[in-house]
Write an enzyme that holds these catalytic residues in place. Structure first.
Site, mmCIF file in Angstrom:
data_model
loop_
_atom_site.group_PDB
_atom_site.id
_atom_site.type_symbol
_atom_site.label_atom_id
_atom_site.label_comp_id
_atom_site.label_asym_id
_atom_site.label_seq_id
_atom_site.Cartn_x
_atom_site.Cartn_y
_atom_site.Cartn_z
ATOM 1 N N HIS A 78 -7.590 14.273 6.962
ATOM 2 C CA HIS A 78 -8.709 13.977 5.941
ATOM 3 C C HIS A 78 -10.078 13.097 6.507
ATOM 4 O O HIS A 78 -10.834 12.811 5.814
ATOM 5 C CB HIS A 78 -8.250 13.467 4.846
ATOM 6 C CG HIS A 78 -7.947 11.974 4.636
ATOM 7 N ND1 HIS A 78 -6.748 11.741 5.480
ATOM 8 C CD2 HIS A 78 -8.537 11.045 4.412
ATOM 9 C CE1 HIS A 78 -6.531 10.323 5.212
ATOM 10 N NE2 HIS A 78 -7.589 9.828 4.845
ATOM 11 N N GLY A 99 -3.921 5.005 -3.058
ATOM 12 C CA GLY A 99 -2.718 4.914 -3.754
ATOM 13 C C GLY A 99 -1.757 3.884 -3.025
ATOM 14 O O GLY A 99 -1.158 3.115 -3.447
ATOM 15 N N THR A 100 -1.143 4.462 -1.786
ATOM 16 C CA THR A 100 -0.194 3.561 -1.169
ATOM 17 C C THR A 100 -0.388 2.013 -0.787
ATOM 18 O O THR A 100 0.261 1.257 -1.063
ATOM 19 C CB THR A 100 0.421 4.252 0.155
ATOM 20 O OG1 THR A 100 0.832 5.620 -0.301
ATOM 21 C CG2 THR A 100 1.853 3.730 0.634
ATOM 22 N N HIS A 143 -5.410 3.030 6.697
ATOM 23 C CA HIS A 143 -4.606 3.997 7.338
ATOM 24 C C HIS A 143 -3.054 3.564 7.411
ATOM 25 O O HIS A 143 -2.805 2.371 7.389
ATOM 26 C CB HIS A 143 -5.030 4.519 8.417
ATOM 27 C CG HIS A 143 -6.092 5.395 8.394
ATOM 28 N ND1 HIS A 143 -7.045 5.551 9.376
ATOM 29 C CD2 HIS A 143 -6.676 6.101 7.460
ATOM 30 C CE1 HIS A 143 -8.207 6.373 8.962
ATOM 31 N NE2 HIS A 143 -7.920 6.729 7.832
ATOM 32 N N ARG A 165 -20.240 6.992 5.712
ATOM 33 C CA ARG A 165 -21.482 7.181 5.454
ATOM 34 C C ARG A 165 -22.147 6.885 4.226
ATOM 35 O O ARG A 165 -23.254 6.403 4.037
ATOM 36 C CB ARG A 165 -21.799 8.942 5.592
ATOM 37 C CG ARG A 165 -23.239 9.439 5.609
ATOM 38 C CD ARG A 165 -23.316 10.857 5.739
ATOM 39 N NE ARG A 165 -24.491 11.365 5.581
ATOM 40 C CZ ARG A 165 -25.061 11.742 4.444
ATOM 41 N NH1 ARG A 165 -24.432 11.700 3.245
ATOM 42 N NH2 ARG A 165 -26.402 12.243 4.261
ATOM 43 N N ASP A 217 -13.544 13.137 5.005
ATOM 44 C CA ASP A 217 -13.512 12.362 3.689
ATOM 45 C C ASP A 217 -13.801 11.091 4.179
ATOM 46 O O ASP A 217 -14.485 10.238 3.494
ATOM 47 C CB ASP A 217 -12.376 12.568 2.777
ATOM 48 C CG ASP A 217 -11.895 13.883 2.045
ATOM 49 O OD1 ASP A 217 -12.917 14.489 2.129
ATOM 50 O OD2 ASP A 217 -10.776 13.845 1.690
ATOM 51 N N GLY A 225 -5.452 8.435 0.120
ATOM 52 C CA GLY A 225 -6.606 9.174 0.601
ATOM 53 C C GLY A 225 -6.505 10.502 1.053
ATOM 54 O O GLY A 225 -7.560 11.293 0.623
ATOM 55 N N ASP A 260 -7.336 3.732 11.510
ATOM 56 C CA ASP A 260 -6.446 3.627 13.029
ATOM 57 C C ASP A 260 -7.146 4.659 13.795
ATOM 58 O O ASP A 260 -6.921 5.918 13.528
ATOM 59 C CB ASP A 260 -4.977 4.381 12.296
ATOM 60 C CG ASP A 260 -4.089 4.187 13.536
ATOM 61 O OD1 ASP A 260 -4.510 4.003 14.746
ATOM 62 O OD2 ASP A 260 -3.020 4.563 13.503
ATOM 63 N N ASP A 270 -10.257 8.647 -0.922
ATOM 64 C CA ASP A 270 -11.539 8.031 -0.356
ATOM 65 C C ASP A 270 -12.801 8.453 -0.950
ATOM 66 O O ASP A 270 -13.736 7.908 -1.179
ATOM 67 C CB ASP A 270 -11.614 8.465 1.073
ATOM 68 C CG ASP A 270 -10.389 7.994 1.988
ATOM 69 O OD1 ASP A 270 -9.869 6.961 1.789
ATOM 70 O OD2 ASP A 270 -9.900 8.574 2.876
ATOM 71 N N LYS A 302 -1.644 -0.461 7.332
ATOM 72 C CA LYS A 302 -1.069 -0.839 6.124
ATOM 73 C C LYS A 302 -0.493 -2.215 6.398
ATOM 74 O O LYS A 302 -0.631 -3.212 5.492
ATOM 75 C CB LYS A 302 -0.234 -0.056 5.541
ATOM 76 C CG LYS A 302 -1.000 1.100 4.867
ATOM 77 C CD LYS A 302 -0.024 2.032 3.906
ATOM 78 C CE LYS A 302 -0.762 3.324 3.919
ATOM 79 N NZ LYS A 302 -2.067 3.317 3.387
#
Length: 127
Positions: free
Chosen positions: A90, A38-39, A11, A99, A93, A58, A83, A63, A15
């Site tokens: 999201h 991505g980031t 998150h 899970r 997700d 995400g 975090d 995710d 990062k």
């Protein structure tokens, strides 16, 4: 034998922790197939010099992309630095990915302490 495939997710508030963790385990991570949202993936490439397959961010489905690969046994372990103090848009997700790790018995570290334990063990097994 294929190298381990690790999924790396962090998150926004985590990062920098992911970057420091990757620097700490750079030698081992450099021998793995890494996928990331991505980031996080872009920062790992730019700041640590790791080769990373970057998926969507995400909130845009990254995710879920990792969860899909996990379900078909393409992911060996997940490091998901969450975090817990910041609401995530999201969240469904995120819960689905954690899970999926439980359903498919894939190790999932969600904080630095468990991530370090996991990476030390995987590095030791890899030799």
């Amino acid at each position: 034998m294929r190298p381990p495939c690790l999924a790396l997710i962090a998150h926004d508030g985590k990062k920098n922790d992911m970057i420091h963790l990757a620097q700490e385990f750079r030698d081992f991570l450099g021998r793995c197939h890494l996928i990331a949202t991505g980031t996080t993936g872009s920062r790992l490439q730019a700041q640590v010099g790791l080769k990373v397959e970057c998926l969507l961010s995400g909130p845009l489905g990254g995710d879920l992309q990792i969860g899909a690969r996990l379900a078909v046994e393409e992911v060996d372990a997940v490091i998901f630095l969450r975090d817990p103090m910041t609401p995530q848009p999201h969240e469904p997700d995120i819960n689905a990915l954690v899970r999926a790790c439980d359903v498919h018995d894939v190790p999932c570290a969600t904080n630095l302490a468990s991530a370090r334990l996991m990476l030390r063990q995987l590095a030791a097994q890899a030799g």
